[in-house]
Design a protein around this motif. Sequence first.
Motif, PDB file in Angstrom:
ATOM      1  N   CYS A  56       0.755  -1.238  -0.185  1.00 10.00           N
ATOM      2  CA  CYS A  56       0.051  -0.026   0.013  1.00 10.00           C
ATOM      3  C   CYS A  56       0.648   1.185   0.124  1.00 10.00           C
ATOM      4  CB  CYS A  56      -0.966   0.175   1.154  1.00 10.00           C
ATOM      5  SG  CYS A  56      -2.073   1.214   1.158  1.00 10.00           S
ATOM      6  N   ARG A  57       1.113   1.553  -1.324  1.00 11.94           N
ATOM      7  CA  ARG A  57       1.848   3.096  -1.218  1.00 11.94           C
ATOM      8  C   ARG A  57       1.224   4.238  -0.780  1.00 11.94           C
ATOM      9  NH1 ARG A  57       5.659   2.881  -5.676  1.00 11.94           N
ATOM     10  NH2 ARG A  57       5.350   4.909  -6.098  1.00 11.94           N
ATOM     11  N   ARG A  58      -0.028   4.260  -0.529  1.00 13.12           N
ATOM     12  CA  ARG A  58      -0.684   5.334   0.122  1.00 13.12           C
ATOM     13  C   ARG A  58      -0.677   5.403   1.507  1.00 13.12           C
ATOM     14  NH1 ARG A  58      -6.943   5.288  -1.393  1.00 13.12           N
ATOM     15  NH2 ARG A  58      -6.220   5.579  -3.470  1.00 13.12           N
ATOM     16  N   ALA A  60       1.867   3.961   3.012  1.00  8.23           N
ATOM     17  CA  ALA A  60       3.545   4.278   3.449  1.00  8.23           C
ATOM     18  C   ALA A  60       3.756   5.797   3.337  1.00  8.23           C
ATOM     19  CB  ALA A  60       4.170   3.422   2.286  1.00  8.23           C
ATOM     20  N   LEU A  61       3.038   6.492   2.346  1.00  8.41           N
ATOM     21  CA  LEU A  61       3.235   7.829   2.062  1.00  8.41           C
ATOM     22  C   LEU A  61       2.768   8.754   3.135  1.00  8.41           C
ATOM     23  CD1 LEU A  61       4.551  10.288   0.369  1.00  8.41           C
ATOM     24  CD2 LEU A  61       2.331  10.329  -0.910  1.00  8.41           C
ATOM     25  N   ALA A 170      10.317   3.006   5.064  1.00 12.14           N
ATOM     26  CA  ALA A 170      10.218   3.625   3.867  1.00 12.14           C
ATOM     27  C   ALA A 170      11.240   4.716   3.547  1.00 12.14           C
ATOM     28  CB  ALA A 170       8.887   3.747   3.294  1.00 12.14           C
ATOM     29  N   LEU A 277       9.090  -2.214   1.566  1.00 10.54           N
ATOM     30  CA  LEU A 277       8.189  -0.739   1.486  1.00 10.54           C
ATOM     31  C   LEU A 277       8.924   0.002   0.595  1.00 10.54           C
ATOM     32  CD1 LEU A 277       7.016  -0.086   4.938  1.00 10.54           C
ATOM     33  CD2 LEU A 277       5.644  -0.732   3.404  1.00 10.54           C
ATOM     34  N   THR A 278       8.101   0.629  -0.515  1.00  9.29           N
ATOM     35  CA  THR A 278       8.818   1.531  -1.345  1.00  9.29           C
ATOM     36  C   THR A 278       9.123   2.883  -0.651  1.00  9.29           C
ATOM     37  OG1 THR A 278       7.289   0.843  -2.975  1.00  9.29           O
ATOM     38  CG2 THR A 278       8.242   2.706  -3.470  1.00  9.29           C
ATOM     39  N   VAL A 280       9.515   6.408   0.620  1.00 15.64           N
ATOM     40  CA  VAL A 280       8.882   7.601   0.724  1.00 15.64           C
ATOM     41  C   VAL A 280       9.256   8.571  -0.242  1.00 15.64           C
ATOM     42  CG1 VAL A 280       7.854   9.511   2.307  1.00 15.64           C
ATOM     43  CG2 VAL A 280       7.801   7.189   3.340  1.00 15.64           C
ATOM     44  N   ASP A 282      10.544   8.038  -3.160  1.00 11.56           N
ATOM     45  CA  ASP A 282       9.976   7.589  -4.610  1.00 11.56           C
ATOM     46  C   ASP A 282       8.692   7.922  -4.829  1.00 11.56           C
ATOM     47  OD1 ASP A 282      12.836   6.897  -4.757  1.00 11.56           O
ATOM     48  OD2 ASP A 282      12.292   4.871  -4.322  1.00 11.56           O
ATOM     49  N   ILE A 283       7.977   7.469  -3.698  1.00 12.83           N
ATOM     50  CA  ILE A 283       6.547   8.008  -3.959  1.00 12.83           C
ATOM     51  C   ILE A 283       6.173   9.014  -4.045  1.00 12.83           C
ATOM     52  CG2 ILE A 283       4.383   7.250  -2.751  1.00 12.83           C
ATOM     53  CD1 ILE A 283       5.449   5.140  -1.317  1.00 12.83           C
ATOM     54  N   VAL A 318      -2.273   8.342  -5.299  1.00 14.80           N
ATOM     55  CA  VAL A 318      -1.362   7.519  -4.559  1.00 14.80           C
ATOM     56  C   VAL A 318      -2.150   6.190  -4.626  1.00 14.80           C
ATOM     57  CG1 VAL A 318       0.335   6.988  -2.721  1.00 14.80           C
ATOM     58  CG2 VAL A 318      -0.649   9.292  -3.198  1.00 14.80           C
TER      59      VAL A 318
END
Length: 419
Positions: A56-58, A60-61, A170, A277-278, A280, A282-283, A318
């Motif tokens: 979940c990139r959302r 994580a950001l 992240a 986790l990607t 932050v 990068d996101i 996101v």
Amino acid sequence: MNVSRDGRPASAAPPAGRPAAPPSLRQRLTELRGPGVRPRSLDARALAALAANPGCRRRALLDGAGIDKGALAQALGSPAAYGQSQFAIVRGHAFEAKVTSDGGTELLRLLHERLAPGTPPPVPDEVATPDLSAAGPEGRTARTALALREATAAGGWALLRHPMLAVEVAGSPAYVEPDAVVVHPDGSWTVVEIKSFPMIDGAADAAKVGAAARQAAVYVLALEPVARQVGAYTGREVTVRDRVLLVCPKDFSNLPTAAAVDVRKQLATTRRQLTRLTRVEDIAGALPEGTTFDLRLADDGKTATRPPEELAEAVESVGAAYAPECLAACELAFHCRRRSREEGAVETLGRGVRGELGGLRTVAEVLAAAGPDAPEPPAAPGGPDDAAVVALRRAAALRAEVLARAAVPGPRAEEPGCP
């Protein structure tokens, strides 16, 4: 002083023809929160939930930027009844105060009984209880590391109440606060979790114990780099024990009891998930220019004035990875569920169903694949020979066969009357 148009000294302005340097991550996250909005701290409960859904990139950001997801969900019109009740919070604080009173004498007795039998018990007057107060989370984290170093070098018992620890999430630091950390004379450290749910006949609710173990694993993970630094400084072998002490009320009383909980499995899972986790940075770099989650609060500091449609557009920029488990762990879960249902995504049915359906992404594709005369769905990699498509069409054929055989029962024959 000569000042350029962008408000910086002329000497600081980029030369002509050279692009300006990108903003730092801290500055970018501040822009995402909005001017004057302080970052919301990320506790171990939220961190464990984040690690359980690394795709979940959302989340994580938003968690990395310290955005209040509860207020965001309220402004979007999808508030979530998520979190502990006020009664449970007050009861938990009262029980923790009882356990750690008198310099933590009862807590250390329980720890010695469960985790250090056969060794000399701690003498209450000789247990160090350092003051961990400092300005800001960074200051408290540094003060905690110093207290751990001094207590380990002293070679005695020490009780640290509510230390502050940092863990990278992240690419962004998150600060977590365990209930207590105990330093043993042999240089090892033990995480202590104090919960208000009861332990009846020596056993507690398995789901609650599992949640406590996942939180404790986050604390152990955050302590490991500090232990390496302390070991290098003191020359002692410093280890963070993978068995934590869980303290709960005994039966239905307010008397404390404890159990040792092995968190090796949770620790390995949390470490693996956090590495996936990607970042932050990068996101945030992939967001459209000008994206912000600022609620534009009114003068009361609570009422959001930003239009919900504009805010929803920023949130949807996101990507999210919704699953039904999010309803018990994320404040934005109801918003994500509504959008997932609107799109007909199969994720609304659960991760297990999503995994069984292979390349089929929506409910419409699933229904199309189940029909024998329907065109081949483009999302099915193997066409009609795809395993998911074969299983769906077989299930649809069995259902049709059962429905065709079903018949409405006729009227019952009259039973002979009683003599």
